[in-house]
Design a protein around this motif. Structure first.
Motif, PDB file in Angstrom:
ATOM      1  N   TYR A  69     -19.829   1.139 -66.865  1.00 21.97           N
ATOM      2  CA  TYR A  69     -19.480  -0.140 -66.243  1.00 21.97           C
ATOM      3  C   TYR A  69     -17.982  -0.389 -66.342  1.00 21.97           C
ATOM      4  O   TYR A  69     -17.342  -0.832 -65.379  1.00 21.97           O
ATOM      5  N   ALA A  70     -17.438  -0.109 -67.524  1.00 25.12           N
ATOM      6  CA  ALA A  70     -16.001  -0.322 -67.724  1.00 25.12           C
ATOM      7  C   ALA A  70     -15.184   0.546 -66.779  1.00 25.12           C
ATOM      8  O   ALA A  70     -14.163   0.097 -66.226  1.00 25.12           O
ATOM      9  N   ASN A  71     -15.632   1.779 -66.562  1.00 18.42           N
ATOM     10  CA  ASN A  71     -14.887   2.685 -65.682  1.00 18.42           C
ATOM     11  C   ASN A  71     -14.899   2.244 -64.221  1.00 18.42           C
ATOM     12  O   ASN A  71     -14.024   2.640 -63.451  1.00 18.42           O
ATOM     13  N   PHE A  99     -13.501  -4.211 -71.414  1.00 17.65           N
ATOM     14  CA  PHE A  99     -14.846  -4.651 -71.068  1.00 17.65           C
ATOM     15  C   PHE A  99     -15.684  -4.931 -72.316  1.00 17.65           C
ATOM     16  O   PHE A  99     -16.421  -5.925 -72.373  1.00 17.65           O
ATOM     17  N   ILE A 100     -15.566  -4.080 -73.347  1.00 19.09           N
ATOM     18  CA  ILE A 100     -16.302  -4.300 -74.599  1.00 19.09           C
ATOM     19  C   ILE A 100     -15.853  -5.621 -75.232  1.00 19.09           C
ATOM     20  O   ILE A 100     -16.665  -6.381 -75.767  1.00 19.09           O
ATOM     21  N   SER A 101     -14.561  -5.906 -75.157  1.00 18.47           N
ATOM     22  CA  SER A 101     -14.024  -7.161 -75.683  1.00 18.47           C
ATOM     23  C   SER A 101     -14.637  -8.358 -74.958  1.00 18.47           C
ATOM     24  O   SER A 101     -14.963  -9.376 -75.581  1.00 18.47           O
ATOM     25  N   VAL A 102     -14.815  -8.239 -73.653  1.00 14.35           N
ATOM     26  CA  VAL A 102     -15.437  -9.314 -72.874  1.00 14.35           C
ATOM     27  C   VAL A 102     -16.861  -9.575 -73.358  1.00 14.35           C
ATOM     28  O   VAL A 102     -17.280 -10.723 -73.527  1.00 14.35           O
ATOM     29  N   LEU A 103     -17.622  -8.513 -73.600  1.00 10.01           N
ATOM     30  CA  LEU A 103     -19.002  -8.666 -74.066  1.00 10.01           C
ATOM     31  C   LEU A 103     -19.041  -9.354 -75.431  1.00 10.01           C
ATOM     32  O   LEU A 103     -19.894 -10.215 -75.677  1.00 10.01           O
TER      33      LEU A 103
END
Length: 393
Positions: A69-71, A99-103
């Motif tokens: 998803y991040a890619n 993206f992990i930070s957003v989650l």
């Protein structure tokens, strides 16, 4: 023979921790033994059972999907910049941190993370013989990061005595942030990343309980967690997106500097002495690698990777490990991989001291004074984790 070496390794680690102990009479032996047994049991469960295999495969699959998803976002912005078939580290490993930070921000906003951190922290406090605040902080460090965690205990920071502050900082340096776990999994096997995160948690308590033993009075042990400022959902998204991007940029900048510096130092040493700096450090760290259960024939190479992690950071060491991973036996590779999964390096002293100083200048100066002791303890945690894994591999 390997079990005898592991027992000897455990005794060496405990002896080294005792050398730095502030008060040996206050050390509680029973919780330490319980936590060592828990470490061995969890390592065995994760690495040697069908349940552990399924669990780790599930976690790895989740992070693999998240990276995909991040890619999507990375490709939309930076698509076409890399040559076909190329895999730029910044694009494929660092930028997905955004993206992990957003989650993490979403789970924090929905109060899911605070609930988990408090609940697991209270449960751990029943096992480790330490305070609720210390137990909460260890869980929070693994979820939100070594600098951000101090924001959550901001209300108590100014009133903490030096010995409790040391334990909080030691936990932050011994664990790793959930936001970069996916990045680690692109360089080393996910099963070792997951195992290291779990056993480092208890290892941090074990080493801190020896180096910095104390008893917390129930009246002092009140857990007050700082609530985040009231934000709308989209304000929160914007903040965590920028935080994730800052982390990616900072890690990228540190890698540029450290990798270039190591290359220059290695080349200089080769010109003058005919041997690289990392090889010299490998010989120095070889005895530590041996007590961790790494065969003597591989100890120098392993020691060089371990020294690189301590002097630079875990990313540089993991990158070096990927280049020579095929030269290690599976057992040695597992032990080294677990050793690398922590923030125990010199740069972390500045990061943690700076984070605390930004919230409370007086306490930040206290942290700076025991910075080397922090690194010493966190390194022992990594060594201990390597020994625990050597028992079950």
């Amino acid at each position: 023979m390997s079990y005898l070496l592991s027992i000897a390794g455990l005794l060496v680690v405990f002896a080294l921790a005792l050398l730095a102990s502030s008060d040996r009479k206050k050390i509680k032996v029973k919780p330490l033994l319980i936590m060592v047994v828990i470490q061995i049991a969890l390592a065995g469960l994760l690495l040697n059972t069908q349940f552990g295999l399924i669990l780790i495969q599930g976690i790895a699959e989740v992070f693999s999907q998240l990276l995909k998803y991040a890619n999507e976002g990375v490709s939309f912005v930076f698509g076409g910049m890399a040559n076909e078939g190329a895999s730029p580290f910044f694009l494929n490993v660092l930028l997905p941190i955004v993206f992990i930070s957003v989650l993490i921000g979403i789970f924090q906003h929905l109060k899911i993370l605070p609930f988990l951190m408090k609940g697991i922290g209270l449960l751990l406090s029943k096992i480790n013989g330490m305070g609720k605040l210390e137990s909460y902080n260890a869980i929070a460090s693994a979820m939100v990061g070594q600098s951000e965690v101090f924001i959550t205990v901001k209300k108590q920071l100014g009133a903490l005595p030096a010995h409790r502050l040391y334990t909080l900082c030691a936990s932050a340096m011994s664990t790793v942030s959930m936001s970069i776990v996916g990045a680690y999994m692109t360089m080393i096997e996910p099963k070792y990343v997951v195992t290291a995160i779990v056993i480092n948690l208890f290892g941090g308590f074990i080493i801190s309980s020896i180096i910095n033993p104390y008893t917390v009075d129930d009246r002092e042990d009140i857990l007050i967690v700082q609530d985040e400022e009231k934000q709308t959902f989209f304000e929160m998204l914007g903040e965590y997106i920028m935080d994730g991007f800052k982390v990616a940029i900072i890690v990228g900048a540190m890698l540029i500097g450290f990798v270039a510096l190591m290359a220059a130092i290695n080349h200089t040493f080769e010109l003058i002495f005919g041997i690289s700096f990392q090889t010299i450090m490998g010989y120095i760290f070889a005895p530590i690698a041996i007590i961790m259960g790494i065969p003597m024939a591989e100890a120098v190479s392993a020691g060089g990777i371990m020294a690189t992690k301590l002097i630079t950071n875990e990313f540089v060491a993991m990158m070096d490990l990927t280049k020579i991973a095929s030269t290690f036996s599976p057992r040695a590779l597992g032990i080294i991989s677990v050793f690398l999964v922590s923030f125990a390096n010199f740069s972390s002293i500045g990061i943690i001291a700076g984070a605390v100083k930004g919230l409370n200048e007086k306490q930040g100066n206290v942290v700076a004074r025991f910075g080397l002791k922090l690194l010493y303890g966190a390194t022992l945690v990594s060594i201990l984790s390597g020994i625990i894994v050597s028992i079950v591999l």
